[in-house]
Design a protein around this motif. Structure first.
Motif, short mmCIF file in Angstrom:
data_model
loop_
_atom_site.label_atom_id
_atom_site.label_comp_id
_atom_site.label_asym_id
_atom_site.label_seq_id
_atom_site.Cartn_x
_atom_site.Cartn_y
_atom_site.Cartn_z
N LEU A 23 46.64 35.50 73.57
CA LEU A 23 47.52 35.41 74.73
C LEU A 23 48.20 36.74 75.03
N SER A 24 48.56 37.48 74.00
CA SER A 24 49.20 38.78 74.23
C SER A 24 48.24 39.76 74.87
N ALA A 25 46.98 39.68 74.48
CA ALA A 25 45.99 40.60 75.06
C ALA A 25 45.75 40.29 76.53
N CYS A 26 45.95 39.04 76.94
CA CYS A 26 45.72 38.64 78.33
C CYS A 26 46.96 38.81 79.20
N ALA A 27 48.09 39.08 78.60
CA ALA A 27 49.33 39.18 79.37
C ALA A 27 49.26 40.38 80.31
N PRO A 28 49.76 40.21 81.53
CA PRO A 28 49.73 41.34 82.46
C PRO A 28 50.66 42.46 81.99
N ARG A 29 50.18 43.69 82.08
CA ARG A 29 50.97 44.85 81.71
C ARG A 29 51.13 45.73 82.92
N GLY A 30 52.15 46.56 82.92
CA GLY A 30 52.37 47.49 84.01
C GLY A 30 53.65 47.22 84.74
N TRP A 31 53.71 47.68 85.97
CA TRP A 31 54.91 47.58 86.80
C TRP A 31 54.76 46.44 87.78
N PHE A 32 55.84 45.66 87.93
CA PHE A 32 55.84 44.51 88.83
C PHE A 32 57.16 44.45 89.59
N THR A 33 57.13 43.80 90.75
CA THR A 33 58.34 43.58 91.52
C THR A 33 58.35 42.14 92.01
N LYS A 34 59.51 41.64 92.29
CA LYS A 34 59.65 40.27 92.79
C LYS A 34 59.61 40.30 94.31
N ARG A 35 58.73 39.52 94.89
CA ARG A 35 58.63 39.40 96.34
C ARG A 35 58.78 37.93 96.68
N GLY A 36 59.90 37.58 97.25
CA GLY A 36 60.14 36.18 97.58
C GLY A 36 60.64 35.42 96.36
N PRO A 37 60.85 34.12 96.53
CA PRO A 37 61.47 33.33 95.47
C PRO A 37 60.63 33.17 94.21
N ALA A 38 59.31 33.18 94.33
CA ALA A 38 58.51 32.90 93.14
C ALA A 38 57.32 33.84 92.95
N VAL A 39 57.18 34.86 93.76
CA VAL A 39 56.01 35.72 93.71
C VAL A 39 56.35 37.02 92.97
N ILE A 40 55.59 37.30 91.93
CA ILE A 40 55.72 38.56 91.20
C ILE A 40 54.48 39.37 91.55
N ALA A 41 54.68 40.55 92.13
CA ALA A 41 53.55 41.36 92.59
C ALA A 41 53.45 42.65 91.78
N PRO A 42 52.22 43.07 91.46
CA PRO A 42 52.05 44.34 90.75
C PRO A 42 52.43 45.52 91.65
N VAL A 43 52.93 46.58 91.04
CA VAL A 43 53.31 47.79 91.75
C VAL A 43 52.47 48.93 91.18
N PRO A 44 51.76 49.69 92.02
CA PRO A 44 50.88 50.75 91.52
C PRO A 44 51.64 52.03 91.16
N LEU A 45 52.53 51.96 90.19
CA LEU A 45 53.31 53.14 89.83
C LEU A 45 52.60 54.07 88.86
N GLU A 46 51.54 53.61 88.24
CA GLU A 46 50.86 54.45 87.27
C GLU A 46 49.85 55.37 87.94
N SER A 47 49.71 55.25 89.25
CA SER A 47 48.85 56.13 90.02
C SER A 47 49.74 57.13 90.76
N ALA A 48 49.44 58.40 90.64
CA ALA A 48 50.27 59.43 91.25
C ALA A 48 50.16 59.46 92.77
N SER A 49 49.22 58.70 93.32
CA SER A 49 49.00 58.77 94.77
C SER A 49 49.73 57.69 95.56
N GLN A 50 50.39 56.74 94.89
CA GLN A 50 51.01 55.65 95.62
C GLN A 50 52.46 55.47 95.24
N CYS A 51 53.26 55.08 96.22
CA CYS A 51 54.67 54.79 96.00
C CYS A 51 54.94 53.34 96.38
#
Length: 117
Positions: A23-51
């Motif tokens: 389960l730990s290996a399948c857990a999502p890693r990286g940057w995320f933000t909350k969008r709306g009441p129940a949606v967690i969306a990934p944020v591409p912060l590990e790429s130098a080309s996107q903000c």
């Protein structure tokens, strides 16, 4: 013969340990933000080309949950953070099986990209 081989308790603990690893290996890693009441969306912060999308004013809040993961009352925490009107609330997710060097590298790359944005 009594006492030969592992006890049933050993097999239960072994199964639990293997499930935790899987389960730990399948857990999502990286940057995320909350969008709306129940949606967690990934944020591409590990790429130098996107903000990420940031609001016009206010602080940027970065949450880094501990080894137990996000707390049960995370929604309540987000509500309290909304009171300070942040530009963004980002969460850095990681797993217990990452090496310290890769964890620090991913976190610092994301923070540097966030500062550049």
């Amino acid at each position: 013969m009594v006492g030969c081989g592992p006890s049933p308790y050993f097999w239960v603990m072994l199964r639990l340990a293997l499930m935790f690893v899987a389960l730990s290996a399948c857990a999502p890693r990286g940057w995320f933000t909350k969008r709306g009441p129940a949606v967690i969306a990934p944020v591409p912060l590990e790429s130098a080309s996107q903000c990420p999308e940031l609001g016009a004013t206010g602080p940027v809040v970065v949450l880094v949950p501990g080894i137990g993961g996000e707390i049960e009352r995370i929604a309540e925490l987000h509500e309290q953070l909304e009171a300070i009107e942040p530009r963004a609330v980002l969460t850095f997710r990681w797993t217990a099986f990452e090496t310290t060097s890769s964890l620090v590298e991913r976190f610092s790359a994301g923070m540097n990209q966030l500062a550049a944005c």
